[in-house]
Design an enzyme around this catalytic site. Structure first.
Site, PDB file in Angstrom:
ATOM      1  N   HIS A  16       0.841  -1.201   0.000  1.00  0.00           N
ATOM      2  CA  HIS A  16       0.000   0.000   0.000  1.00  0.00           C
ATOM      3  C   HIS A  16       0.871   1.245   0.000  1.00  0.00           C
ATOM      4  O   HIS A  16       2.080   1.182   0.175  1.00  0.00           O
ATOM      5  CB  HIS A  16      -0.970   0.019   1.196  1.00  0.00           C
ATOM      6  CG  HIS A  16      -0.331   0.167   2.536  1.00  0.00           C
ATOM      7  ND1 HIS A  16      -0.985   0.714   3.602  1.00  0.00           N
ATOM      8  CD2 HIS A  16       0.890  -0.157   2.991  1.00  0.00           C
ATOM      9  CE1 HIS A  16      -0.207   0.716   4.671  1.00  0.00           C
ATOM     10  NE2 HIS A  16       0.935   0.185   4.318  1.00  0.00           N
ATOM     11  N   CYS A  35       5.877   5.540   4.698  1.00  0.00           N
ATOM     12  CA  CYS A  35       4.632   4.882   4.297  1.00  0.00           C
ATOM     13  C   CYS A  35       3.996   5.570   3.089  1.00  0.00           C
ATOM     14  O   CYS A  35       3.067   5.045   2.498  1.00  0.00           O
ATOM     15  CB  CYS A  35       3.645   4.855   5.453  1.00  0.00           C
ATOM     16  SG  CYS A  35       4.202   3.810   6.816  1.00  0.00           S
ATOM     17  N   HIS A  41       4.950   0.102  -0.544  1.00  0.00           N
ATOM     18  CA  HIS A  41       5.706  -0.715   0.401  1.00  0.00           C
ATOM     19  C   HIS A  41       4.744  -1.768   0.923  1.00  0.00           C
ATOM     20  O   HIS A  41       3.526  -1.637   0.782  1.00  0.00           O
ATOM     21  CB  HIS A  41       6.295   0.125   1.547  1.00  0.00           C
ATOM     22  CG  HIS A  41       5.288   0.634   2.517  1.00  0.00           C
ATOM     23  ND1 HIS A  41       4.446   1.697   2.236  1.00  0.00           N
ATOM     24  CD2 HIS A  41       4.957   0.206   3.757  1.00  0.00           C
ATOM     25  CE1 HIS A  41       3.648   1.914   3.280  1.00  0.00           C
ATOM     26  NE2 HIS A  41       3.930   1.026   4.209  1.00  0.00           N
ATOM     27  N   HIS A  43       3.680  -5.188   3.812  1.00  0.00           N
ATOM     28  CA  HIS A  43       3.716  -5.740   5.161  1.00  0.00           C
ATOM     29  C   HIS A  43       3.307  -7.203   5.122  1.00  0.00           C
ATOM     30  O   HIS A  43       2.553  -7.633   4.252  1.00  0.00           O
ATOM     31  CB  HIS A  43       2.738  -4.993   6.084  1.00  0.00           C
ATOM     32  CG  HIS A  43       3.060  -3.548   6.249  1.00  0.00           C
ATOM     33  ND1 HIS A  43       4.040  -3.093   7.101  1.00  0.00           N
ATOM     34  CD2 HIS A  43       2.532  -2.449   5.670  1.00  0.00           C
ATOM     35  CE1 HIS A  43       4.092  -1.772   7.048  1.00  0.00           C
ATOM     36  NE2 HIS A  43       3.186  -1.358   6.173  1.00  0.00           N
ATOM     37  N   ASP A  81      -4.370 -10.921  -0.383  1.00  0.00           N
ATOM     38  CA  ASP A  81      -3.019 -11.468  -0.317  1.00  0.00           C
ATOM     39  C   ASP A  81      -2.227 -11.204  -1.598  1.00  0.00           C
ATOM     40  O   ASP A  81      -2.722 -11.469  -2.705  1.00  0.00           O
ATOM     41  CB  ASP A  81      -3.088 -12.967  -0.051  1.00  0.00           C
ATOM     42  CG  ASP A  81      -1.721 -13.569   0.261  1.00  0.00           C
ATOM     43  OD1 ASP A  81      -0.892 -12.888   0.911  1.00  0.00           O
ATOM     44  OD2 ASP A  81      -1.483 -14.726  -0.128  1.00  0.00           O
ATOM     45  N   HIS A  82      -1.029 -10.671  -1.423  1.00  0.00           N
ATOM     46  CA  HIS A  82      -0.131 -10.329  -2.520  1.00  0.00           C
ATOM     47  C   HIS A  82      -0.768  -9.344  -3.504  1.00  0.00           C
ATOM     48  O   HIS A  82      -0.524  -9.400  -4.703  1.00  0.00           O
ATOM     49  CB  HIS A  82       0.383 -11.577  -3.237  1.00  0.00           C
ATOM     50  CG  HIS A  82       1.405 -12.305  -2.420  1.00  0.00           C
ATOM     51  ND1 HIS A  82       1.056 -13.179  -1.423  1.00  0.00           N
ATOM     52  CD2 HIS A  82       2.751 -12.255  -2.426  1.00  0.00           C
ATOM     53  CE1 HIS A  82       2.155 -13.661  -0.859  1.00  0.00           C
ATOM     54  NE2 HIS A  82       3.208 -13.114  -1.453  1.00  0.00           N
ATOM     55  N   GLU A 126      -0.037  -4.998  11.648  1.00  0.00           N
ATOM     56  CA  GLU A 126       0.695  -4.521  10.477  1.00  0.00           C
ATOM     57  C   GLU A 126       2.167  -4.906  10.582  1.00  0.00           C
ATOM     58  O   GLU A 126       2.805  -5.242   9.583  1.00  0.00           O
ATOM     59  CB  GLU A 126       0.560  -3.008  10.354  1.00  0.00           C
ATOM     60  CG  GLU A 126       1.217  -2.461   9.099  1.00  0.00           C
ATOM     61  CD  GLU A 126       1.061  -0.966   8.983  1.00  0.00           C
ATOM     62  OE1 GLU A 126       0.437  -0.533   7.996  1.00  0.00           O
ATOM     63  OE2 GLU A 126       1.571  -0.250   9.852  1.00  0.00           O
TER      64      GLU A 126
END
Length: 137
Positions: A16, A35, A41, A43, A81-82, A126
């Site tokens: 995100h 961020c 970037h 997590h 996811d991903h 996170e």
């Protein structure tokens, strides 16, 4: 009858950029630091899903945790996811993807589909040091 809260943990990875388009680039950088990286970037998230209800006399469960896992995977993890929260995740379209906003978006997706239990808390980690809780308020 006893009322119990059962919790399932699920893990996923997502990218995100925390960015408010109503603010200048300088203000976004000042507020959100790294961020706000325009190249995104990511997590490694952990989601705790807590469901509350009476213990079923036949099964001894509040909710079958395997069924809860499958439901959360289908409705949230598989679409997250991903992926990139800013671009790919339908429940985050047009929303600044802070962890706080992400957990509220997940609640809106999961709350109607976790029967027979009642969704009472989502905790979204996170990082190993940072998490947010949402209880539907």
């Amino acid at each position: 009858m006893a009322i119990v809260t059962a919790t399932r943990l699920l893990r996923f990875n997502a990218a995100h950029r925390v960015h408010n388009p109503a603010l200048s680039d300088l203000e976004n950088t000042r507020l959100f630091g790294k961020c706000n990286n325009p190249n995104w970037h990511g997590h490694n998230y952990t989601l705790e899903v807590s469901v509350k209800g009476p213990i079923d006399e036949r099964t001894g469960y509040v909710i079958d945790l395997g069924m809860l896992r499958d439901t959360v995977e289908r409705h949230v993890v598989d679409v997250t996811d991903h992926r990139n929260f800013n671009i790919d995740v339908p429940y985050m379209q047009g929303v600044n993807p802070t962890t706080e906003n992400v957990v509220v978006g997940m609640w809106r997706v999961l709350e109607p589909v976790v029967a027979p239990g009642k969704l009472v808390r989502l905790r979204l980690w996170e990082t190993e040091n940072n998490y947010v809780d949402y209880e539907g308020e």
